[in-house]
Design a protein around this motif. Structure first.
Motif, short mmCIF file in Angstrom:
data_model
loop_
_atom_site.label_atom_id
_atom_site.label_comp_id
_atom_site.label_asym_id
_atom_site.label_seq_id
_atom_site.Cartn_x
_atom_site.Cartn_y
_atom_site.Cartn_z
N ARG A 142 8.41 -16.22 -42.41
CA ARG A 142 6.98 -16.53 -42.26
C ARG A 142 6.37 -17.08 -43.54
O ARG A 142 5.42 -17.85 -43.50
N LYS A 185 -0.18 -11.60 -40.02
CA LYS A 185 -0.41 -10.38 -39.24
C LYS A 185 -1.44 -9.52 -39.97
O LYS A 185 -1.59 -9.62 -41.19
N GLY A 226 -2.03 -14.79 -36.76
CA GLY A 226 -1.33 -16.00 -36.34
C GLY A 226 -1.66 -17.21 -37.18
O GLY A 226 -1.03 -18.27 -37.03
N SER A 271 2.44 -18.12 -43.08
CA SER A 271 2.17 -18.50 -41.70
C SER A 271 2.42 -17.29 -40.79
O SER A 271 2.97 -16.28 -41.22
N SER A 272 2.00 -17.44 -39.54
CA SER A 272 2.12 -16.35 -38.56
C SER A 272 1.61 -15.04 -39.16
O SER A 272 2.25 -13.98 -39.05
#
Length: 128
Positions: A67, A87, A15, A84-85
């Motif tokens: 992302r 995983k 995240g 970003s975001s």
């Protein structure tokens, strides 16, 4: 002499965000498409994102679309990958690469066979 140097790799939690930089020397970004690739252990190198020599076109792998954002600062001769975001599956060695395309081209290559000039890589780990 063309040289690409990546930086910005780090350990980040799922995240989270991270920005990678690709500092280029020996070339004019107005004549080269720059792409980001990644390679996880045991997997093939895959194209992540690309920006054209015109700067006006970008391209993303489906796995990172929405992302990641690729951008460049021609004055600083640097290409960025804003992630970003993040995983766990984004964990990999990230490389930037340059391909000559001529001035003002909209070409956004993302196959590793299209590139002959590579940086040494920077490692990204996404984990708790």
């Amino acid at each position: 002499q063309l040289q690409l140097v990546e930086s910005g790799g780090d350990l980040v939690q799922p995240g989270g965000t991270l920005r990678l930089s690709c500092q280029v020397s020996g070339i004019n970004l107005d004549y080269y498409a720059i792409a980001w690739f990644r390679q996880a252990p045991g997997k093939e190198r895959e194209g992540v994102s690309s920006i054209s020599s015109s700067g006006g076109r970008t391209r993303y792998a489906d796995s990172v679309k929405g992302r990641f954002i690729v951008s460049r600062d021609t004055g600083k001769k640097t290409v960025y990958l804003q992630m970003s975001s993040l995983k766990p599956e984004d964990t990999a060695e990230y490389f930037c690469a340059a391909a000559w395309s001529g001035s003002g081209s909209g070409w956004t290559p993302m196959l590793h066979t299209e590139f002959y000039n590579w940086g040494q890589g920077t490692h990204v780990t996404v984990s708790t």
